[in-house]
Design a protein around this motif. Sequence first.
Motif, PDB file in Angstrom:
ATOM      1  N   GLU A 140       0.839  -1.208   0.000  1.00  0.00           N
ATOM      2  CA  GLU A 140       0.000   0.000   0.000  1.00  0.00           C
ATOM      3  C   GLU A 140       0.869   1.251   0.000  1.00  0.00           C
ATOM      4  O   GLU A 140       0.572   2.244  -0.654  1.00  0.00           O
ATOM      5  CB  GLU A 140      -0.897   0.019   1.250  1.00  0.00           C
ATOM      6  CG  GLU A 140      -1.973  -1.046   1.251  1.00  0.00           C
ATOM      7  CD  GLU A 140      -2.971  -0.833   0.140  1.00  0.00           C
ATOM      8  OE1 GLU A 140      -3.714   0.158   0.193  1.00  0.00           O
ATOM      9  OE2 GLU A 140      -2.996  -1.651  -0.788  1.00  0.00           O
ATOM     10  N   THR A 141       1.973   1.183   0.776  1.00  0.00           N
ATOM     11  CA  THR A 141       2.878   2.329   0.838  1.00  0.00           C
ATOM     12  C   THR A 141       3.485   2.590  -0.529  1.00  0.00           C
ATOM     13  O   THR A 141       3.586   3.736  -0.973  1.00  0.00           O
ATOM     14  CB  THR A 141       3.986   2.070   1.866  1.00  0.00           C
ATOM     15  OG1 THR A 141       3.384   1.681   3.097  1.00  0.00           O
ATOM     16  CG2 THR A 141       4.824   3.308   2.076  1.00  0.00           C
ATOM     17  N   THR A 195       1.034   4.392  -2.606  1.00  0.00           N
ATOM     18  CA  THR A 195       0.929   5.791  -2.184  1.00  0.00           C
ATOM     19  C   THR A 195       2.085   6.601  -2.749  1.00  0.00           C
ATOM     20  O   THR A 195       1.906   7.709  -3.244  1.00  0.00           O
ATOM     21  CB  THR A 195       0.953   5.893  -0.650  1.00  0.00           C
ATOM     22  OG1 THR A 195       0.058   4.929  -0.131  1.00  0.00           O
ATOM     23  CG2 THR A 195       0.544   7.269  -0.188  1.00  0.00           C
ATOM     24  N   GLN A 241       1.745   7.259  -6.397  1.00  0.00           N
ATOM     25  CA  GLN A 241       0.701   8.222  -6.721  1.00  0.00           C
ATOM     26  C   GLN A 241       1.099   9.654  -6.413  1.00  0.00           C
ATOM     27  O   GLN A 241       0.564  10.582  -6.998  1.00  0.00           O
ATOM     28  CB  GLN A 241      -0.580   7.888  -5.938  1.00  0.00           C
ATOM     29  CG  GLN A 241      -1.360   6.756  -6.574  1.00  0.00           C
ATOM     30  CD  GLN A 241      -2.512   6.332  -5.692  1.00  0.00           C
ATOM     31  OE1 GLN A 241      -2.547   6.640  -4.510  1.00  0.00           O
ATOM     32  NE2 GLN A 241      -3.460   5.621  -6.268  1.00  0.00           N
ATOM     33  N   SER A 242       2.026   9.843  -5.474  1.00  0.00           N
ATOM     34  CA  SER A 242       2.228  11.210  -5.007  1.00  0.00           C
ATOM     35  C   SER A 242       3.194  12.006  -5.892  1.00  0.00           C
ATOM     36  O   SER A 242       3.216  13.221  -5.838  1.00  0.00           O
ATOM     37  CB  SER A 242       2.679  11.221  -3.556  1.00  0.00           C
ATOM     38  OG  SER A 242       3.853  10.488  -3.431  1.00  0.00           O
ATOM     39  N   ALA A 283       1.278  14.554   2.005  1.00  0.00           N
ATOM     40  CA  ALA A 283       0.379  13.542   2.583  1.00  0.00           C
ATOM     41  C   ALA A 283      -1.076  14.011   2.522  1.00  0.00           C
ATOM     42  O   ALA A 283      -1.985  13.221   2.256  1.00  0.00           O
ATOM     43  CB  ALA A 283       0.780  13.248   4.023  1.00  0.00           C
ATOM     44  N   ALA A 329      -2.324  13.614  -0.941  1.00  0.00           N
ATOM     45  CA  ALA A 329      -2.515  12.194  -1.237  1.00  0.00           C
ATOM     46  C   ALA A 329      -3.804  11.674  -0.597  1.00  0.00           C
ATOM     47  O   ALA A 329      -4.572  10.952  -1.231  1.00  0.00           O
ATOM     48  CB  ALA A 329      -1.318  11.391  -0.751  1.00  0.00           C
ATOM     49  N   THR A 330      -4.059  12.099   0.667  1.00  0.00           N
ATOM     50  CA  THR A 330      -5.281  11.603   1.310  1.00  0.00           C
ATOM     51  C   THR A 330      -6.510  12.171   0.608  1.00  0.00           C
ATOM     52  O   THR A 330      -7.523  11.494   0.507  1.00  0.00           O
ATOM     53  CB  THR A 330      -5.353  11.973   2.805  1.00  0.00           C
ATOM     54  OG1 THR A 330      -5.112  13.359   2.944  1.00  0.00           O
ATOM     55  CG2 THR A 330      -4.345  11.189   3.607  1.00  0.00           C
ATOM     56  N   ARG A 346      -7.157  10.274  -2.482  1.00  0.00           N
ATOM     57  CA  ARG A 346      -7.587   8.897  -2.235  1.00  0.00           C
ATOM     58  C   ARG A 346      -8.735   8.811  -1.239  1.00  0.00           C
ATOM     59  O   ARG A 346      -8.966   7.778  -0.636  1.00  0.00           O
ATOM     60  CB  ARG A 346      -6.400   8.086  -1.721  1.00  0.00           C
ATOM     61  CG  ARG A 346      -5.286   7.999  -2.720  1.00  0.00           C
ATOM     62  CD  ARG A 346      -4.174   7.122  -2.228  1.00  0.00           C
ATOM     63  NE  ARG A 346      -4.624   5.750  -2.001  1.00  0.00           N
ATOM     64  CZ  ARG A 346      -3.909   4.834  -1.378  1.00  0.00           C
ATOM     65  NH1 ARG A 346      -2.725   5.148  -0.907  1.00  0.00           N
ATOM     66  NH2 ARG A 346      -4.365   3.620  -1.217  1.00  0.00           N
ATOM     67  N   PHE A 360       0.659   6.289   4.672  1.00  0.00           N
ATOM     68  CA  PHE A 360       1.056   7.694   4.568  1.00  0.00           C
ATOM     69  C   PHE A 360       2.187   8.005   5.546  1.00  0.00           C
ATOM     70  O   PHE A 360       3.119   8.737   5.239  1.00  0.00           O
ATOM     71  CB  PHE A 360      -0.142   8.607   4.826  1.00  0.00           C
ATOM     72  CG  PHE A 360      -1.206   8.448   3.779  1.00  0.00           C
ATOM     73  CD1 PHE A 360      -1.055   9.012   2.521  1.00  0.00           C
ATOM     74  CD2 PHE A 360      -2.344   7.713   4.046  1.00  0.00           C
ATOM     75  CE1 PHE A 360      -2.022   8.856   1.551  1.00  0.00           C
ATOM     76  CE2 PHE A 360      -3.322   7.551   3.078  1.00  0.00           C
ATOM     77  CZ  PHE A 360      -3.160   8.120   1.830  1.00  0.00           C
ATOM     78  N   GLN A 392       5.223   6.440   4.188  1.00  0.00           N
ATOM     79  CA  GLN A 392       5.700   7.213   3.049  1.00  0.00           C
ATOM     80  C   GLN A 392       6.518   8.410   3.536  1.00  0.00           C
ATOM     81  O   GLN A 392       7.601   8.682   3.027  1.00  0.00           O
ATOM     82  CB  GLN A 392       4.539   7.697   2.192  1.00  0.00           C
ATOM     83  CG  GLN A 392       5.020   8.477   0.980  1.00  0.00           C
ATOM     84  CD  GLN A 392       3.902   9.225   0.278  1.00  0.00           C
ATOM     85  OE1 GLN A 392       2.815   9.397   0.835  1.00  0.00           O
ATOM     86  NE2 GLN A 392       4.163   9.654  -0.924  1.00  0.00           N
ATOM     87  N   SER A 422       4.045  13.591   8.075  1.00  0.00           N
ATOM     88  CA  SER A 422       2.815  12.919   7.666  1.00  0.00           C
ATOM     89  C   SER A 422       1.860  12.751   8.843  1.00  0.00           C
ATOM     90  O   SER A 422       0.644  12.740   8.660  1.00  0.00           O
ATOM     91  CB  SER A 422       3.124  11.576   7.005  1.00  0.00           C
ATOM     92  OG  SER A 422       4.138  10.915   7.679  1.00  0.00           O
TER      93      SER A 422
END
Lengths: 228, 294
Positions: B10-11, B14, B17-18, B190, B193-194, B197, B218, B221, B284
């Motif tokens: 998952e990290t 993330t 994506q960032s 962060a 990103a949140t 998502r 997050f 990350q 984060s």
Amino acid sequence: MIEFEHVSKVYASTVSAEGVQALDDVTFMIQKAEFVFVVGPSGAGKSTLLRLLVREEVPTEGEIRVGGKNLLRLRRRSITRLRRLIGVIFQDGRLLPDRTVFDNVALVLRVRGAARDDVRWRTQQALRAVGLLPKEGAYPRALSGGERQRVAIARALVREPVLLLADEPTGDLDDESAGEIMELFKVVNTRGTTVVVATHEQGLAARMRQRTIQLMAGRVVKDSGGAV
Amino acid sequence: MSRVSFLLGETGLTIRQSGWISVVAILLTALSFTTVGLFLWLARTLGNAEAHWRGEMRIVAYLDDEANAQSLLQTVRGWPEVREARLVTKAEALERLRGYLADRRELLGSLPSNPLPASLELGLAADAATPEETQALAGRVGRLRGVDEVQYTAEWVERLDRWRRVLSAVGLGIGGFLALAAVLTVTTSATLATHARRREMEVMRLVGAGEGLIRGPFLLQGMIQGIVGALVALGCLAAAEIVLAPRLAPLLALTLGLEPVTFLSPLDGAVLLAGGAVLGGLGSLLAVGRGMRP
Ligand SMILES: Nc1ncnc2c1ncn2[C@@H]1O[C@H](COP(=O)(O)OP(=O)(O)OP(=O)(O)O)[C@@H](O)[C@H]1O
Ligand SMILES: [Mg+2]
């Protein structure tokens, strides 16, 4: 398994000041391992009813119990634990766009820490059951509406839930595929899973000859069985 | 175990994506740590010079010819500030001078008598080797009977000390400022990103993912960004050491009489990496920490 006691839900609304009354004094009870249809025209409150059951929304009034637990009293961790026992098929699918079909389905196993082999095996089983194993590597945007819906079904079933909530699960499917999915639900149901299907297709419910709770403008207008 | 590998996966998602903002966060962290590193290196070099010279700090008392050298020696040896005291007799002084003059020794041959005074050389105890103490002690030595003249060096060691403090403060100031910028960038990254998502996180919640699994990535990350930033800084400092050290060595040897200290010990490296992790984690945490339960 499920108890609704004088449940009302009013959504805040940008259209009217007093909000939208989605459910109005709804009371019913569903036993363990029952198979129940919730029917009614668009806007009757079917999706709202299901959203309350996973505590995506909270009721404005009344009490909801699932497995004997009052949903309003649950702490966050308990809610998470409860959700792991429920399989949900959302009306709008809610697949994660940047994950493959396989990963979308596997997600619900992974979040509760299932072992890798177990995840692989169960996910493929579930995808095979809805006829989508050949597309396990595809991303949701590359699927047809019906295929997406079947991924959502696989995701809801993969965990062998105690309770299956399906919101228009066959809306995008042809009659034959829809029939297959209903057969699938029946098999799951005979294995002990409580199944609640929301649909506006009265015919579908009638064909299946199961208990039907009929909603109209947020009120229960007919319940073909079960203890009220 | 499977949950850990899921969390790591998952990290990874993330991070992918960032995009560029995490690169900015990494660069700011690197910049901050490189700045602090360079200034601290300078400060440490000056500190070493200072320690070196403090160790060398001496008071030399020249005696007049009538002085009772032995009793003076006993007197100063009795003082607690004096670590060691040595008598250099007139003959020894002349001998030293001969040594210094080496091949031009004939200059001394023509002297009618030894013109050099005897002297006491005092080394200071470690806790007394401050400029003030040295000055005070020199004063006391100077008032002893038979002492003609006192010499000591302290003032510029003091100046060295001041420079070291200034450099540390400036380095920590600039570094701290940049570190704050780095933390806020991680926070921004962060937060973005949140937001991107949010729907996805909601779905994950609905299928029974705990908060740790949802927000953990997050946090990780941020920590990874910080650590990568620290690694980049380590690289910059190592490069600086390779390029600068050979050039600075002669200069330092000439002005301060020192070998240049190496930039980074393994401990420094570890501290830097841990600092990066803390910085990124903090960044984060500011974004996703609210309402998070263990
Ligand atoms: N988030 C929301 N905010 C405001 N109003 C809402 C919200 N969700 C639903 N409603 C309103 O509540 C009522 C019931 O909606 P709901 O989605 O439960 O209907 P439904 O029976 O599922 O309809 P459909 O068959 O079209 O899916 C509708 O009038 C709808 O506009
Ligand atoms: Mg609906």
